[in-house]
Design a protein around this motif. Structure first.
Motif, mmCIF file in Angstrom:
data_model
loop_
_atom_site.group_PDB
_atom_site.id
_atom_site.type_symbol
_atom_site.label_atom_id
_atom_site.label_comp_id
_atom_site.label_asym_id
_atom_site.label_seq_id
_atom_site.Cartn_x
_atom_site.Cartn_y
_atom_site.Cartn_z
ATOM 1 N N ILE A 166 -28.139 -19.756 9.459
ATOM 2 C CA ILE A 166 -27.032 -19.992 8.183
ATOM 3 C C ILE A 166 -26.910 -19.374 7.330
ATOM 4 N N PHE A 167 -27.998 -18.708 6.440
ATOM 5 C CA PHE A 167 -28.077 -17.858 4.993
ATOM 6 C C PHE A 167 -27.517 -16.198 5.901
ATOM 7 N N GLY A 168 -28.368 -15.899 6.866
ATOM 8 C CA GLY A 168 -27.701 -15.061 7.526
ATOM 9 C C GLY A 168 -26.276 -14.781 8.039
ATOM 10 N N SER A 169 -25.998 -15.246 8.795
ATOM 11 C CA SER A 169 -24.780 -15.468 8.412
ATOM 12 C C SER A 169 -23.771 -14.950 7.832
ATOM 13 N N SER A 170 -23.751 -15.618 6.490
ATOM 14 C CA SER A 170 -23.264 -15.202 5.470
ATOM 15 C C SER A 170 -22.858 -13.466 5.491
ATOM 16 N N GLN A 171 -24.189 -12.790 5.800
ATOM 17 C CA GLN A 171 -24.483 -11.407 5.353
ATOM 18 C C GLN A 171 -24.020 -10.822 6.369
ATOM 19 N N PHE A 172 -23.634 -11.614 7.516
ATOM 20 C CA PHE A 172 -22.639 -10.311 8.348
ATOM 21 C C PHE A 172 -21.205 -10.440 7.418
ATOM 22 N N LEU A 173 -20.706 -10.901 6.940
ATOM 23 C CA LEU A 173 -19.323 -10.779 6.191
ATOM 24 C C LEU A 173 -19.515 -10.206 5.600
ATOM 25 N N LEU A 174 -20.488 -10.488 3.535
ATOM 26 C CA LEU A 174 -20.885 -8.781 2.773
ATOM 27 C C LEU A 174 -20.472 -7.599 3.544
ATOM 28 N N SER A 175 -21.635 -7.403 4.648
ATOM 29 C CA SER A 175 -21.913 -6.095 4.840
ATOM 30 C C SER A 175 -20.714 -5.602 5.379
ATOM 31 N N GLN A 176 -19.181 -5.942 5.801
ATOM 32 C CA GLN A 176 -18.405 -5.059 5.727
ATOM 33 C C GLN A 176 -17.803 -4.639 4.547
ATOM 34 N N LEU A 177 -18.580 -4.668 3.712
ATOM 35 C CA LEU A 177 -17.534 -4.361 1.773
ATOM 36 C C LEU A 177 -18.886 -2.420 2.120
ATOM 37 N N ARG A 178 -17.734 -1.897 1.610
ATOM 38 C CA ARG A 178 -17.852 -0.931 1.730
ATOM 39 C C ARG A 178 -19.419 -0.022 0.990
ATOM 40 N N ASP A 179 -19.816 -0.021 0.242
ATOM 41 C CA ASP A 179 -20.714 0.899 -0.628
ATOM 42 C C ASP A 179 -21.493 -0.012 -1.784
ATOM 43 N N LEU A 180 -22.179 0.663 -2.590
ATOM 44 C CA LEU A 180 -23.269 -0.089 -4.253
ATOM 45 C C LEU A 180 -21.663 -0.262 -4.555
ATOM 46 N N ASN A 181 -21.369 0.693 -5.329
ATOM 47 C CA ASN A 181 -19.974 0.174 -5.438
ATOM 48 C C ASN A 181 -19.276 -0.669 -5.493
ATOM 49 N N SER A 182 -18.674 -1.141 -4.141
ATOM 50 C CA SER A 182 -18.494 -2.805 -3.950
ATOM 51 C C SER A 182 -18.671 -3.720 -3.683
ATOM 52 N N ILE A 183 -20.733 -4.096 -4.127
ATOM 53 C CA ILE A 183 -20.790 -4.847 -4.529
ATOM 54 C C ILE A 183 -21.099 -4.669 -5.986
ATOM 55 N N THR A 184 -20.556 -4.128 -7.078
ATOM 56 C CA THR A 184 -20.873 -4.592 -7.965
ATOM 57 C C THR A 184 -20.627 -6.022 -8.755
ATOM 58 N N ALA A 185 -20.282 -6.751 -8.312
ATOM 59 C CA ALA A 185 -19.361 -8.079 -8.880
ATOM 60 C C ALA A 185 -21.117 -8.766 -8.073
ATOM 61 N N ILE A 186 -21.157 -8.436 -6.541
ATOM 62 C CA ILE A 186 -22.448 -9.762 -6.331
ATOM 63 C C ILE A 186 -23.495 -8.960 -6.563
ATOM 64 N N SER A 187 -23.568 -7.467 -7.486
ATOM 65 C CA SER A 187 -25.137 -6.929 -8.023
ATOM 66 C C SER A 187 -25.245 -8.416 -9.161
ATOM 67 N N LEU A 188 -24.090 -8.185 -10.041
ATOM 68 C CA LEU A 188 -24.480 -8.963 -11.559
ATOM 69 C C LEU A 188 -24.532 -9.984 -10.950
ATOM 70 N N ALA A 189 -23.706 -11.116 -10.905
ATOM 71 C CA ALA A 189 -23.622 -12.322 -10.897
ATOM 72 C C ALA A 189 -25.417 -12.598 -9.669
ATOM 73 N N ALA A 190 -25.880 -12.005 -9.489
ATOM 74 C CA ALA A 190 -27.603 -11.925 -8.338
ATOM 75 C C ALA A 190 -28.914 -11.312 -9.773
ATOM 76 N N ALA A 191 -27.989 -10.445 -10.695
ATOM 77 C CA ALA A 191 -29.422 -10.571 -12.109
ATOM 78 C C ALA A 191 -28.949 -11.396 -12.335
ATOM 79 N N VAL A 192 -28.093 -12.031 -12.889
ATOM 80 C CA VAL A 192 -27.866 -12.869 -13.775
ATOM 81 C C VAL A 192 -28.853 -14.337 -12.914
ATOM 82 N N MET A 193 -28.129 -14.635 -11.649
ATOM 83 C CA MET A 193 -29.266 -15.801 -11.400
ATOM 84 C C MET A 193 -30.453 -15.471 -11.041
#
Length: 435
Positions: free
Chosen positions: A152-179
């Motif tokens: 179930i967790f792995g299924s979400s990574q199929f979607l997130l993996s389609q983001l372009r590069d590190l710059n594209s996941i800045t918001a996700i990375s910020l949320a992850a750091a806060v978490m």
């Protein structure tokens, strides 16, 4: 050693590369580093303390924190060690220092072990925490086996993996750091509020025979090494920062890295020490799973871990995506586009998901990957590259510091790899996948 002209590397051209713009600030570095480093490893530190004991455990954590901060500094300084050239990948730096053949064979396998190993562990972590969240929120619901939660967790990574590069996941990375900071604080605060459990013991954790205990100690050292895993992507992170002769990228990179290491210390040390103080040798390999009350706080903390590893997985996967797609387009003439990204990245996610379901042993995976993969890239490989490139004067402070890190790192790699591998084999022989 090869000259810069012998290897195709990204050049600095008005702060841009041909591949992607460099727009990151020092605070981007902070939360990318926190996301890359603080994660699954922090939850196993009390478990590592249970096998190491108070004295050796404290020494191991402090020594690992100091050594890895030092080796990060080396990598940051070597990012632009040749004027006009930026070594945007660990492999590029290895090729420059060790030659086109040896550099690739030494650096690339180790970096892949780090990145793939992290992603496999994060699959297991995400599944474990989703399972714990469901158990706390709905204790009367029919339980699902751990393997299904990992899927179930792995299924979400199929979607997130389609983001372009590190710059594209800045918001996700910020949320992850806060978490990461949030669930680490919840972990040690809940342990502190709980206090020592009845009959708590701080004797060395028993693990069957004396040989079993010795191997578990070795695996615990690997778990400590796993906790300091950001070196595998540090040059990729630095590659997102603009650089000029008057404002080189190493200045904001170092500033962001120091800030990230302060956050790391605030996460690691309280969780390790207070978690061990509360549970002693009876602590599980994921301290959040050991906590039961208050239920709402335990559920929230586990969901924070899920959010964090969603971002962490991508931080480690993006460099692999870039490498695979570059190989496919240059060597095999596959056209770039949505289809290439969909097939290549989905294949990688599927492979790491399969590995996580096959070997869902959280603590054992940390010990093995921490020793075999993370120790070289975090503890001694940067020192080898520094000695080759910078050639410090023999018996100088820099010479002694780097050789000291090499000796300690090699010993740590050997003992923790053996301990982690034996634990995986031992646990796999008794594990039931779907019962």
């Amino acid at each position: 050693m090869v000259s810069p002209s012998d290897v195709v590397l990204p050049k600095v051209v008005d702060g841009e590369t041909e591949a992607a713009p460099r727009r990151a600030k020092w605070w981007y570095v902070t939360f990318h580093n926190v996301t890359a480093m603080v994660g699954a490893g922090v939850l196993s530190l009390p478990y590592a303390m249970a096998h190491l004991g108070w004295g050796p455990g404290i020494v191991a954590l402090l020594l690992a924190w100091v050594m890895t901060l030092y080796t990060l500094r080396l990598l940051i300084e070597m990012h632009e060690c040749v004027p006009g050239v930026r070594f945007d990948r660990y492999r590029d730096l290895g090729v420059h220092a060790l030659g086109p053949r040896l550099g690739l064979w030494v650096v690339v396998p180790q970096q892949l072990i780090v990145q793939v190993g992290c992603d496999v562990v994060y699959m297991v972590t995400g599944g474990n925490c989703l399972q714990k969240f469901a158990q706390v929120v709905c204790p009367s619901c029919a339980p699902l086996h751990q393997s299904y939660w990992i899927c179930i967790f792995g299924s979400s990574q199929f979607l997130l993996s389609q983001l372009r590069d590190l710059n594209s996941i800045t918001a996700i990375s910020l949320a992850a750091a806060v978490m990461s900071l949030s669930y680490s604080t919840i972990s040690w605060a809940a342990c502190l509020a709980k206090g020592p459990v009845a009959g708590v013991s701080y004797a060395y954790s028993a693990a069957g025979t004396a040989a079993d205990s010795a191997f578990r100690v070795c695996g615990a050292l690997g778990q400590v090494a796993f906790a300091f895993a950001g070196h595998g992507v540090v040059l990729e992170i630095q590659a997102t920062i603009p650089s000029t002769p008057t404002k080189p990228s190493r200045l904001p990179m170092w500033k962001g890295t120091v800030a990230a290491y302060m956050v790391t210390a605030a996460c690691y040390f309280p969780v390790a020490f207070i978690g061990y103080w509360a549970f002693g040798q009876g602590v599980t390999d994921n301290v959040l799973v050991a906590l039961e009350r208050p239920p709402w706080l335990v559920a929230a903390a586990n969901m924070m871990v899920v959010v964090h590893v969603l971002g962490s997985y991508q931080v480690y996967a993006m460099p692999i995506f870039e490498s695979v797609e570059t190989i496919l387009t240059t060597k095999f003439r596959v056209p770039r586009g949505v289809l290439l990204r969909l097939v290549a990245r989905s294949t990688y996610v599927a492979l790491t998901l399969f590995a996580a379901v096959t070997f869902p042993f959280f603590g054992d995976l940390l010990g093995f990957f921490g020793g075999f993969g993370f120790t070289p890239t975090s503890f001694f490989l940067p020192c080898i590259l520094w000695l080759k490139i910078k050639k410090p004067r023999r018996f100088s402070a820099s010479w002694f510091a780097n050789w000291g890190c090499i000796v300690v790192g090699v010993l740590l790699m050997l003992v923790s790899t053996i301990g982690g591998l034996r634990s995986i084999i031992q646990d796999a022989s008794t594990f039931q996948f779907y019962s």
